[in-house]
Write an enzyme that holds these catalytic residues in place. Structure first.
Site, PDB file in Angstrom:
ATOM      1  CD  GLU A 141     -28.129  23.909  32.323  1.00 20.70           C
ATOM      2  OE1 GLU A 141     -29.106  23.838  33.103  1.00 20.70           O
ATOM      3  OE2 GLU A 141     -27.307  22.976  32.198  1.00 20.70           O
ATOM      4  CG  ASP A 209     -27.811  16.750  24.953  1.00 19.01           C
ATOM      5  OD1 ASP A 209     -27.472  17.753  25.603  1.00 19.01           O
ATOM      6  OD2 ASP A 209     -27.355  15.612  25.167  1.00 19.01           O
TER       7      ASP A 209
END
Length: 474
Positions: A141, A209
């Site tokens: 996040e 990611d």
């Protein structure tokens, strides 16, 4: 006339926005052809929405969320999630301001809002099996923030009639009764509704990611936790983790994404750190507070300590403080719980003595300051107790429960100005600027107020006035 116009406009827009419940798709609009990991040019070129504007929007969203959503405001849990988040954020490629909150929500999900606001559902925390798993989600996040995915989405869709229509609809619905309320909806509630529709593209997720893995590795966590959690998501529809599908809805998965993440992990240092006691205890506390089940922890030596904490904490919540007084409180977390129990029994001197041994380690934590101030005020050490409360450095995410408890303690000490300051500080963090301003102004008129408290009140007054001025601007 205005009523008729608002009604007509609302009806027109309601018939033209029937697809509102579907997630917004930016798959063809979002340009993610960027360098692999380090993206210094993003801050300069990604969006016409300036960073200062994004931060102001994020602040408004955070305050709106705290007013309208069931956020966890327990002082220990608020401090814990922010300390973990800021630790990870310090390794982010772009050091944007970050705010971390826990929402009381059983769904396994986390989401990022404009201005660095990151919300983690209690259900997600309880479904992680190690601190590294949770850190992997938070790092992901944070990467959305550092890569400014939301700003770039907003730039790509700035001329969208859907977004424009939402704003007009929200304002028109209440404009006839309250212009201020209409403005608040356009700038606050509307923004939240729009963000709830956002589904990141798979390319954005893959980029998050990659950057998240780098953050995770640089912070010393187990990078294997990220593909492990993704694999858990992949299996979610056929095993006991069925609630995880909500995360998949807002964070789309692909076989390539999972494969790429596994491949990247093999290139990073291998670490398997011991879970921190704060994580294990936080999970137990959340479990008891929410009534949710928790996933089985991976092998950890901290499980017996966590179980002792849970039993004592549950007893204290049920009105029986005695078990907590018998803890072998050899850690700060257990010492705070023991001091809270001793305060409940009015054994204030013992509580103060119990906390002094950990003052250097945790004097920046709200729960510690509250427990120590309570013990000091219970012994009529008024000046010392107020000093303990004032030592806590207040931040935007400081627990609302801290402000409520501090206000009560100041009232107990017959310090009206200090009580008003904590009351106004709470209102400020809920976006209730008129109340914050009125409370601060009343307190400034009180006699015999300390210079330090006067300075704090004036600072709060200035901030509330500034926010009201911003809200009044067209």
């Amino acid at each position: 006339m205005l009523n008729q116009f608002a009604l007509f406009l609302a009806l027109f827009l309601m018939t033209s926005l029937t697809t509102l419940t579907a997630p917004l798709s930016y798959a063809t609009d979002l340009n993610l052809n960027l360098p692999d990991i380090e993206l210094p040019e993003v801050m300069a070129n990604a969006s016409s929405l300036g960073t200062a504007q994004e931060q102001q929007a994020g602040l408004a969203l955070l305050r709106e969320l705290r007013r309208r959503r069931p956020m966890i405001e327990d002082p220990e849990l608020v401090d814990w999630i922010n300390q973990l988040g800021q630790r990870l954020g310090s390794r982010s490629p772009n050091r944007n301001p970050l705010y971390f909150m826990i929402e009381k929500n059983h769904l396994v999900n986390a989401y990022t809002l404009t201005g660095g606001v990151i919300v983690i559902n209690s259900g997600l925390i309880l479904n992680t099996q190690s601190e590294s798993e949770l850190a992997a989600v938070i790092a992901h996040e944070i990467a959305h923030v550092s890569q400014r995915h939301l700003a770039r989405m907003q730039e790509a869709g700035k001329n969208s009639p859907l977004m424009t229509g939402l704003g007009v609809l929200a304002g028109a619905a209440v404009a006839s009764q309250s212009p201020d309320a209409a403005q608040a909806i356009v700038t606050g509630t509307l923004a939240m509704q729009a963000h709830q529709q956002i589904v990141f593209t798979q390319r954005a997720e893959a980029e998050a990611d990659r950057v998240g893995l780098r953050i995770l590795a640089n912070t010393g966590f187990n990078t294997e936790a990220m593909p492990y959690f993704l694999e858990k998501l992949e299996r979610s529809e056929t095993n006991a983790y069925g609630d995880l599908t909500k995360y998949l809805y807002t964070h789309p998965m692909s076989i390539d994404r999972l494969s790429d993440t596994r491949s990247l992990v093999t290139q990073l240092p291998k670490r398997k750190p011991q879970d921190d006691l704060a994580y294990v205890v936080a999970r137990e506390k959340l479990r008891l507070m929410t009534g949710q089940n928790a996933a089985t922890l991976m092998a950890t030596q901290l499980k017996p300590t966590a179980q002792q904490y849970a039993q004592a904490y549950q007893a204290l919540r049920s009105g029986n403080p005695t078990p907590a007084t018998r803890l072998n409180a050899n850690t700060p977390i257990l010492a705070i719980l023991q001091a809270q129990a001793l305060n409940e029994l009015k054994r204030y001197a013992e509580a103060e003595q119990r906390l002094h041994g950990f003052a250097q380690q945790i004097s920046t934590q709200a729960a510690f300051n509250l427990a120590l101030a309570t013990s000091q005020l219970g012994q009529n050490k008024t000046a010392l107790g107020l000093q303990t409360l004032a030592k806590l450095r207040l931040t935007e995410t400081t627990s609302l429960e801290f402000f409520e408890a501090a206000q009560q303690l100041a009232q107990q000490a017959k310090q009206a100005a200090e009580a008003s300051f904590y009351n106004a500080s709470r209102s400020l963090r809920l976006g209730e600027y008129k109340h914050a301003l009125a409370t601060a102004e009343q307190a400034l008129a009180l006699p015999n107020t300390s210079p330090v408290t006067l300075a704090h009140l004036r600072q709060l007054q200035t901030e509330a006035e500034r926010q009201l001025l911003n809200a009044a601007r067209p």
